[in-house]
Design a protein around this motif. Structure first.
Motif, PDB file in Angstrom:
ATOM      1  N   GLY A 164       0.835  -1.211   0.000  1.00 44.17           N
ATOM      2  CA  GLY A 164       0.000   0.000   0.000  1.00 44.17           C
ATOM      3  C   GLY A 164       0.858   1.245   0.000  1.00 44.17           C
ATOM      4  N   TYR A 192      -3.490   5.187  -6.194  1.00 43.72           N
ATOM      5  CA  TYR A 192      -4.196   5.267  -4.927  1.00 43.72           C
ATOM      6  C   TYR A 192      -5.231   4.168  -4.769  1.00 43.72           C
ATOM      7  CZ  TYR A 192      -1.889   9.798  -4.838  1.00 43.72           C
ATOM      8  OH  TYR A 192      -0.956  10.782  -4.842  1.00 43.72           O
ATOM      9  N   LYS A 217      -5.239   1.717  -1.590  1.00 40.72           N
ATOM     10  CA  LYS A 217      -6.371   1.537  -0.680  1.00 40.72           C
ATOM     11  C   LYS A 217      -6.709   0.049  -0.540  1.00 40.72           C
ATOM     12  CE  LYS A 217      -9.622   4.509  -1.218  1.00 40.72           C
ATOM     13  NZ  LYS A 217     -10.787   5.225  -1.819  1.00 40.72           N
ATOM     14  N   GLU A 218      -6.676  -0.688  -1.643  1.00 36.81           N
ATOM     15  CA  GLU A 218      -7.004  -2.126  -1.609  1.00 36.81           C
ATOM     16  C   GLU A 218      -6.016  -2.880  -0.715  1.00 36.81           C
ATOM     17  OE1 GLU A 218      -7.251  -5.940  -4.660  1.00 36.81           O
ATOM     18  OE2 GLU A 218      -7.115  -3.891  -5.485  1.00 36.81           O
ATOM     19  N   ASN A 241      -6.496  -1.817   3.088  1.00 36.27           N
ATOM     20  CA  ASN A 241      -7.702  -2.421   3.670  1.00 36.27           C
ATOM     21  C   ASN A 241      -7.479  -3.900   3.960  1.00 36.27           C
ATOM     22  OD1 ASN A 241      -9.250  -0.066   3.762  1.00 36.27           O
ATOM     23  ND2 ASN A 241     -10.013  -0.322   1.669  1.00 36.27           N
ATOM     24  N   LEU A 301      -2.927   4.999   5.753  1.00 35.00           N
ATOM     25  CA  LEU A 301      -4.248   5.235   5.146  1.00 35.00           C
ATOM     26  C   LEU A 301      -4.637   6.714   5.262  1.00 35.00           C
ATOM     27  CD1 LEU A 301      -6.613   3.811   3.760  1.00 35.00           C
ATOM     28  CD2 LEU A 301      -7.635   3.445   6.025  1.00 35.00           C
ATOM     29  N   LEU A 344      -2.845   8.528   2.657  1.00 30.33           N
ATOM     30  CA  LEU A 344      -3.458   8.270   1.343  1.00 30.33           C
ATOM     31  C   LEU A 344      -4.658   9.189   1.124  1.00 30.33           C
ATOM     32  CD1 LEU A 344      -3.997   6.626  -1.260  1.00 30.33           C
ATOM     33  CD2 LEU A 344      -5.207   4.960   0.183  1.00 30.33           C
ATOM     34  N   TYR A 345      -5.558   9.252   2.141  1.00 26.17           N
ATOM     35  CA  TYR A 345      -6.774  10.075   1.974  1.00 26.17           C
ATOM     36  C   TYR A 345      -6.418  11.564   1.860  1.00 26.17           C
ATOM     37  CZ  TYR A 345      -9.838   6.104   2.926  1.00 26.17           C
ATOM     38  OH  TYR A 345     -10.524   4.935   2.864  1.00 26.17           O
ATOM     39  N   GLU A 356      -5.412  12.256  -1.601  1.00 29.40           N
ATOM     40  CA  GLU A 356      -6.560  12.266  -2.513  1.00 29.40           C
ATOM     41  C   GLU A 356      -7.491  13.467  -2.248  1.00 29.40           C
ATOM     42  OE1 GLU A 356      -7.626   7.745  -3.791  1.00 29.40           O
ATOM     43  OE2 GLU A 356      -8.059   8.248  -1.691  1.00 29.40           O
ATOM     44  N   GLU A 370     -12.697  11.142   5.022  1.00 32.82           N
ATOM     45  CA  GLU A 370     -12.181   9.768   5.198  1.00 32.82           C
ATOM     46  C   GLU A 370     -10.865   9.771   5.991  1.00 32.82           C
ATOM     47  OE1 GLU A 370     -13.373  11.003   2.521  1.00 32.82           O
ATOM     48  OE2 GLU A 370     -14.832   9.621   1.604  1.00 32.82           O
TER      49      GLU A 370
END
Length: 397
Positions: free
Chosen positions: A37, A46, A50-51, A54, A76, A79-80, A83, A88
């Protein structure tokens, strides 16, 4: 990954994931998903990031691995934020804080449990200290008894040690005496063998110098008589020739005897050479006989003691001589082989044979049997009228 070799990093992370799945360790699998990730964020993929994250979070929750779960939530959140999904990101930050608080809570509970254990331990240590005082009092009483027991054991040990040393000294003395006896016996045996060897050499010299020269003188005298006088009497001429031939044969026998006496051991090769020499002389009497003499290869290096070898040689001589004189054969075969750790000798002729039941054994046949029996061998004779004769000899090595 941090040196920006992203393709190589992706390859090695995927290889790690394969190995982790083969091993089946969920924490390792979750850590690798977390790394994948993070790598996907570097690659700005991205969706893949995310996959993977998670998947990592799901496994870490399943195995309740909170420290690693905090790391996964941190990635995570990053990442958000990249984006622009602040809602989130805030939710992920909340989950991270909740997990962090759970870790703190668990540590507090662990510390409280540890304090409780420490209190109980101190209480038990106090009880143990009281018991130890009682134990020391009892040990003081038993120590005096132990000292007496130790002193007694030391005395017993020294008595046993002295006894053992005396036993070893006596045993060493006996062993030394045995060795001295063995050495004396060996020296006596060597001296006896040397004495016997000197006697054998002396006898062989006497045989060669005296009897040999006398036989040679007989042969020379007979030949001189034949050449000096014109003998018209055929019977007398034949008689003189027989005397000469007998003397020559006796010289050959005498040389064989001296050869055996002067040899400590006789090899199969020596034996074969002597037999072949005897066969060559036998061929002069019967030129139409086909002689065959074979020895298995594993016996070529075999050595026999002089008595053993001489007896075998004499038996072979007698067997060949009997076949030539009485059997009228066209073929005589001699074969040496090794069977079950023993030497087997077969002498066969295709002559006229004879009826064993109706023929009295002469000195030749009896002597052959006695010679083989005297060296611990087995002798057998098989013959039938018109079907030749076979002599079998089996000798232990």
């Amino acid at each position: 990954m941090y040196s920006n070799q992203l393709d190589s990093a992706a390859y090695y992370f995927q290889e790690c994931l394969k190995i982790d799945k083969q091993v089946g360790e969920k924490k390792q699998i979750a850590d690798t998903y977390c790394n994948l990730g993070n790598l996907a964020i570097f690659q700005k993929d991205y969706a893949a990031a995310k996959e993977h994250l998670n998947a990592s979070i799901s496994l870490l929750k399943e195995i309740n691995q909170k420290p690693n779960l905090i790391t996964a939530y941190e990635i995570l959140v990053d990442l958000y934020q990249r984006e622009g999904k602040l809602k989130e990101a805030l939710a992920a930050e909340f989950e991270k804080e909740k997990t962090y608080q759970a870790v703190i809570s668990e540590k507090k509970e662990a510390a409280l449990a540890e304090f409780k254990i420490l209190y109980e331990t101190q209480k038990k240590e106090q009880q143990l200290a009281e018991n130890k005082v009682l134990l020391l009092q009892n040990e003081a009483k038993s120590r005096r008894n132990n000292y007496l027991l130790i002193a007694l054991s030391i005395v017993v040990f020294f008595v046993a040690l002295v006894g053992y040393l005396l036993y070893r000294q006596q045993k060493a003395k006996i062993h030394q005496q045995e060795k001295e006896f063995e050495l004396k016996s060996a020296i006596a045996l060597i001296e006896k063998q040397n004495e016997l060897q000197e006697q054998r050499l002396s006898i062989s010299r006497d045989l060669h110098d005296n009897i040999g020269s006398q036989l040679t003188f007989i042969i020379s005298s007979v030949d001189n008589i034949k050449y000096a006088f014109d003998i018209q009497n055929q019977k007398l001429d034949n008689k003189l020739q027989n005397i000469s031939n007998f003397a020559k044969s006796t010289i050959i026998e005498l040389r064989d005897t001296i050869w055996a006496m002067n040899s400590n051991e006789i090899s199969i090769e020596d034996l074969r050479a002597r037999i072949l020499n005897f066969i060559e002389k036998a061929k002069t009497a019967k030129e139409d006989i086909d002689f065959q003499f074979t020895i298995d290869e594993q016996l070529l290096n075999l050595k026999l003691n002089a008595v053993f070898g001489m007896n075998v040689y004499r038996v072979l001589q007698e067997a060949i001589n009997n076949a030539v004189k009485y059997a009228n054969p066209t073929q005589i075969t001699i074969h040496f082989s090794q069977v079950d750790g023993k030497v087997k000798i077969i002498i066969t002729d295709n002559g006229v044979g004879f009826d064993v039941e109706n023929v009295t054994k002469g000195n030749g046949l009896l002597n052959m049997e006695k010679r083989i029996e005297s060296i611990g061998g087995a002798y057998s004779l098989q013959t039938e009228l018109g079907k030749g004769t076979t002599i079998s000899i089996i000798l232990s090595l």
